[in-house]
Design a protein around this motif. Structure first.
Motif, PDB file in Angstrom:
ATOM      1  N   ASN A  24      34.584  12.796  28.654  1.00 12.34           N
ATOM      2  CA  ASN A  24      33.567  12.664  27.612  1.00 12.34           C
ATOM      3  C   ASN A  24      32.603  11.514  27.874  1.00 12.34           C
ATOM      4  N   LEU A  25      33.107  10.437  28.467  1.00 15.17           N
ATOM      5  CA  LEU A  25      32.210   9.324  28.809  1.00 15.17           C
ATOM      6  C   LEU A  25      31.142   9.789  29.805  1.00 15.17           C
ATOM      7  N   ILE A  30      25.417  11.783  30.736  1.00 14.78           N
ATOM      8  CA  ILE A  30      24.492  12.856  31.104  1.00 14.78           C
ATOM      9  C   ILE A  30      23.591  13.209  29.929  1.00 14.78           C
ATOM     10  N   ASP A  31      24.163  13.272  28.738  1.00 13.07           N
ATOM     11  CA  ASP A  31      23.354  13.574  27.551  1.00 13.07           C
ATOM     12  C   ASP A  31      22.290  12.509  27.309  1.00 13.07           C
ATOM     13  N   ASP A  66      28.680  18.019  37.156  1.00 14.13           N
ATOM     14  CA  ASP A  66      27.537  18.678  37.810  1.00 14.13           C
ATOM     15  C   ASP A  66      27.173  19.974  37.097  1.00 14.13           C
ATOM     16  N   LYS A  67      28.162  20.762  36.764  1.00 12.30           N
ATOM     17  CA  LYS A  67      27.904  22.016  36.053  1.00 12.30           C
ATOM     18  C   LYS A  67      27.360  21.751  34.650  1.00 12.30           C
ATOM     19  N   TYR A  68      27.878  20.712  34.021  1.00  9.78           N
ATOM     20  CA  TYR A  68      27.408  20.361  32.679  1.00  9.78           C
ATOM     21  C   TYR A  68      25.938  19.965  32.704  1.00  9.78           C
ATOM     22  N   SER A  69      25.534  19.278  33.748  1.00  6.87           N
ATOM     23  CA  SER A  69      24.139  18.821  33.855  1.00  6.87           C
ATOM     24  C   SER A  69      23.150  19.980  33.855  1.00  6.87           C
ATOM     25  N   ASP A  70      23.608  21.142  34.318  1.00  2.00           N
ATOM     26  CA  ASP A  70      22.714  22.300  34.415  1.00  2.00           C
ATOM     27  C   ASP A  70      22.667  23.129  33.137  1.00  2.00           C
ATOM     28  N   ASP A  75      24.223  25.077  25.003  1.00  2.00           N
ATOM     29  CA  ASP A  75      25.476  25.317  25.726  1.00  2.00           C
ATOM     30  C   ASP A  75      26.304  24.044  25.836  1.00  2.00           C
ATOM     31  N   ARG A  76      25.617  22.904  25.988  1.00  2.00           N
ATOM     32  CA  ARG A  76      26.354  21.633  26.009  1.00  2.00           C
ATOM     33  C   ARG A  76      27.058  21.394  24.677  1.00  2.00           C
ATOM     34  N   THR A  77      26.352  21.676  23.600  1.00  2.00           N
ATOM     35  CA  THR A  77      26.943  21.494  22.272  1.00  2.00           C
ATOM     36  C   THR A  77      28.160  22.391  22.090  1.00  2.00           C
TER      37      THR A  77
END
Length: 360
Positions: A24-25, A30-31, A66-70, A75-77
């Motif tokens: 989560n950190l 990234i967020d 890396d996948k989260y960044s895209d 979708d992140r939420t």
């Protein structure tokens, strides 16, 4: 559940929480438009020295980030909500109003990274050691040191002792559906082979087959239930060795019905107990007959035989769950109660007396 595991068995339950904190950190960074801290600075300080040596962890976290960044903001939420809900243990077991997104609810693009991390973390419970013992072995040894020798889900099968092969760890919330709780011992109670591999399998304990949300017992805090045979009827069940068994009615006495219904639906407890009662009752009654002859003698009436049932329950049947005592004691309470039935009581007394008579 028939009883709970000791809370002390959670003393080594830190892997899932610690890695989720690190994960989560990185997601927070990234967020905020930045990047996760360099390794191993992204790991919580109290477990940094242990986790930095787990060489497979860093690439799996990086792949996840890396996948989260895209992902899009929506979708992140969605993903972060799944992480928060799945790790909210044990509240998620009891609060049916609490949504709990599963793997299929999060973006498909990140599934592989999620699975790789969750499976790796589960494996670390058998790899990471404290004082020379793997974390999962500490958990089970603590349970056994507190007297847990029988599976609390069925009450029928013994656990393998410490020092032999490892017992199964049952993902109450299956790892295939709820990967973010994969290494949390709150979600990983020990279970016998039958409960884990023959009955529960990959069933979703949070949702029934119709997709309705349901509650289940917390393996460390309950609620727990006591078996009752109220409503069973003598002589109307299955035929075993030429005898007609009772028509067994299994009831669970406890604070609520909801968790008991889930327990039965997932582990098929009632049907398994009925099968055991049918299989074991005659041997139990024959043991009672042998005990009666040794303690009381021969030449007694059917009334005298029936009158000793409470004494046999109190003084002979073991306490609690050893050798299925919880089931055996309740079966004899049913027989004792049935002997007092104004219509069929005499017939049941004669049935018991016959075992004593022919045991000589």
């Amino acid at each position: 559940m028939l009883f709970t595991f000791p809370p002390e068995a959670l003393s080594c339950n830190w892997v899932n929480q610690t890695v989720t904190e690190a994960l989560n950190l990185g997601l927070d960074a990234i967020d905020d438009g930045g990047a996760p801290l360099d390794w191993p600075g992204s790991l919580p300080a109290d477990k940094r020295d242990v986790l930095r040596r787990r060489t497979g962890l860093q690439p799996k976290l990086i792949a996840f980030w890396d996948k989260y960044s895209d992902l899009s903001l929506a979708d992140r939420t969605c993903l972060r909500d799944a992480i928060a809900r799945q790790t909210n243990l044990p509240l998620v077991y009891s609060d049916v109003a609490l949504p709990c997104p599963c793997l299929n609810d999060i973006p498909a693009e990140i599934h592989d990274a999620v699975k790789a991390l969750s499976e790796y973390l589960f494996g670390q419970l058998g790899a990471i050691k404290e004082n020379g013992k793997a974390l999962r072995d500490i958990q089970f040894e603590t349970c056994q040191n507190h007297g847990v020798r029988i599976c609390p889900y069925c009450g029928l099968d013994y656990f393998l002792p410490v020092g032999t092969k490892r017992n199964a760890l049952d993902h109450l919330m299956p790892i295939s559906k709820y990967p973010f709780a994969s290494a949390d011992f709150k979600n990983l109670p020990p279970t016998c082979h039958s409960c884990n591999s023959l009955y529960k399998l990959d069933q979703d304990i949070l949702f029934d087959n119709a997709g309705a949300r349901r509650s289940c017992s917390d393996p460390y805090a309950g609620p727990v239930y006591q078996l009752k045979l109220n409503g069973s009827v003598f002589g109307e069940g299955n035929e075993v060795q030429g005898f007609i068994m009772p028509r067994w009615q299994i009831n669970f006495d406890g604070p609520t019905a909801q968790q008991a219904e889930t327990w039965d639906a997932v582990y098929e407890i009632k049907s398994r107990l009925v099968t055991t009662l049918d299989a074991d009752l005659l041997s139990w009654v024959r043991h009672f007959a042998s005990w009666f002859i040794r303690e009381i003698g021969t030449g007694k009436s059917s009334d005298e035989v029936a009158e000793t049932l409470p004494r046999y329950i109190e003084n002979v049947i073991q306490d609690h769950f050893e050798d299925r005592a919880f089931l055996k004691a309740e079966a004899f309470r049913f027989l004792s109660h049935s002997c007092a039935d104004p219509i069929n009581g005499n017939e049941i007394k004669e049935w018991l007396w016959g075992f004593v008579e022919y045991a000589v």
